[in-house]
Design a protein around this motif. Structure first.
Motif, PDB file in Angstrom:
ATOM      1  N   ILE A 108       0.777  -1.366  -0.013  1.00  0.00           N
ATOM      2  CA  ILE A 108       0.091  -0.015   0.017  1.00  0.00           C
ATOM      3  C   ILE A 108       0.724   1.113   0.220  1.00  0.00           C
ATOM      4  N   THR A 109       1.960   1.285   0.146  1.00  0.00           N
ATOM      5  CA  THR A 109       3.293   2.210   0.165  1.00  0.00           C
ATOM      6  C   THR A 109       3.145   2.854   1.527  1.00  0.00           C
ATOM      7  N   ALA A 110       4.640   3.268   1.879  1.00  0.00           N
ATOM      8  CA  ALA A 110       4.831   3.855   3.118  1.00  0.00           C
ATOM      9  C   ALA A 110       3.999   4.775   3.377  1.00  0.00           C
ATOM     10  N   ILE A 111       3.606   5.573   2.532  1.00  0.00           N
ATOM     11  CA  ILE A 111       2.917   6.889   2.623  1.00  0.00           C
ATOM     12  C   ILE A 111       1.668   6.510   3.168  1.00  0.00           C
ATOM     13  N   ILE A 112       0.777   5.732   2.493  1.00  0.00           N
ATOM     14  CA  ILE A 112      -0.477   5.118   2.971  1.00  0.00           C
ATOM     15  C   ILE A 112      -0.437   4.668   4.371  1.00  0.00           C
ATOM     16  N   ALA A 113       0.615   3.895   4.420  1.00  0.00           N
ATOM     17  CA  ALA A 113       0.652   3.189   5.613  1.00  0.00           C
ATOM     18  C   ALA A 113       0.871   4.076   6.807  1.00  0.00           C
ATOM     19  N   ALA A 114       1.719   5.207   6.613  1.00  0.00           N
ATOM     20  CA  ALA A 114       1.694   6.134   7.941  1.00  0.00           C
ATOM     21  C   ALA A 114       0.421   6.820   7.951  1.00  0.00           C
ATOM     22  N   ILE A 115      -0.443   7.279   7.160  1.00  0.00           N
ATOM     23  CA  ILE A 115      -1.694   7.723   7.106  1.00  0.00           C
ATOM     24  C   ILE A 115      -2.703   6.893   8.102  1.00  0.00           C
ATOM     25  N   VAL A 116      -2.561   5.920   7.559  1.00  0.00           N
ATOM     26  CA  VAL A 116      -3.573   4.629   8.452  1.00  0.00           C
ATOM     27  C   VAL A 116      -2.937   4.551   9.741  1.00  0.00           C
TER      28      VAL A 116
END
Length: 338
Positions: A108-116
């Motif tokens: 899901i990419t590191a960016i989306i993981a951080a948002i989650v």
């Protein structure tokens, strides 16, 4: 030529750290520096141009699609998080959160993981110390796990492209080292974070991203990876002259400077197809671990700290000791398998 490349390298390494204006426009700055390096090194040709435009496509598309999906399903996702946090012991939930985000970040990419991650923290009613610890440990896990595929984060995109390898190369190369690390950070979350008996019934409010926000973020990722591709190609003569003959163990510790710099920038400058697997492994592990020590070291750190107003001192107080211990642990692993 070498002197000019060294000057540009110094600018790339330190200007973003001292200039807020450059830090806010890092993608454009790196693109200019990357263009300068390929002109100085005289490595520009049609093949490089095609590579520069094609390399960022996969991760940019992944960030764009995942961003829209998360926006559309944000409310159901929050309800699921709330339900899961109530259905199991909180320590188990925290461990599974850190481990799961680390493993799925490569998809899901590191960016989306951080948002989650930010969404999960907004649901849990943790004290400030525990909240910071959860974010730091999860960002370490995300930073490690995202490198397992070329779409996970810019570092993995750049590394796979520069080495001309396939989609599963990094999973095979450092997966056996990275996956246990992700699990370990999850276990640390269960041990080091103080559970709270309360769960926040109303979510902390964060500004909902607009469609334009998602598109702009995706474009910045595209420009960022494009810039790193240029930097990597331009610094190739410098790498061949000064880095190829260094011991992998020396490179491992040198890469602690990624604590204050985005680790993808250093990967673009250091990694070369001429290096053997043990050297590449040492470089990547050094970058991945030390990238979690300070907020500027990795994209998930920047996103999570910004949205949750975590200060540099709060982050470093917990992240630096954890990072140093992890660096030593991986160094022992590298020595053992060498």
């Amino acid at each position: 030529m070498m002197f000019s490349l060294i000057i540009i390298l110094m600018l790339v390494l330190f200007i973003p750290f001292f200039s807020n204006t450059v830090a806010r426009n890092l993608e454009a700055f790196l693109f200019l520096m990357g263009t300068a390096t390929v002109l100085i090194s005289q490595v520009y040709d049609s093949t490089l141009l095609i590579k520069v435009f094609n390399d960022p496509l996969k991760i940019t598309f992944a960030v764009l699609i995942a961003g829209f999906i998360f926006k559309w399903f944000q409310t159901p996702i929050k309800k699921i998080i709330l339900g899961l946090s109530k259905a199991m012991p909180l320590r188990l939930f925290l461990a599974l959160t850190v481990i799961t985000l680390g493993l799925v970040s490569s998809v899901i990419t590191a960016i989306i993981a951080a948002i989650v991650l930010v969404t999960i923290v907004s649901v849990l009613h943790l004290d400030r110390k525990s909240e910071v610890r959860l974010v730091v440990l999860a960002c370490y896990s995300i930073g490690l796990g995202a490198v397992l595929t070329p779409i996970g984060e810019p570092l993995s995109t750049i590394a796979t492209s520069k080495l001309n390898e396939d989609f599963f190369y990094l999973l095979q190369l450092i997966g056996p080292n990275v996956i246990p690390g992700v699990i370990l950070f999850g276990l640390l979350a269960a041990v080091l974070i103080k559970p709270s008996k309360k769960i926040n019934q109303s979510f902390k409010t964060h500004r909902t991203e607009s469609n334009l926000d998602i598109i702009i973020r995706s474009f910045k990722v595209y420009l960022f990876v494009m810039a790193l591709t240029l930097l990597g190609a331009g610094f190739e003569p410098f790498i061949e002259k000064y880095l190829l003959n260094l011991s992998p163990l020396v490179l491992y510790w040198i890469n602690m400077i990624s604590a204050v710099l985005d680790n993808a920038t250093l990967a673009a400058a250091e990694i070369s197809p001429s290096m053997d697997n043990s050297t590449i492994q040492a470089i990547l592990l050094g970058l991945l671990v030390s990238g979690g020590m300070l907020i500027p070291g990795n994209i998930p750190n920047i996103i999570a700290a910004g949205k949750l107003s975590i200060t540099s001192i709060e982050w470093a107080r917990f992240a630096v000791p954890i990072g140093l211990i992890t660096m030593v642990a991986y160094f022992i692993v590298i020595i053992t398998i060498a």
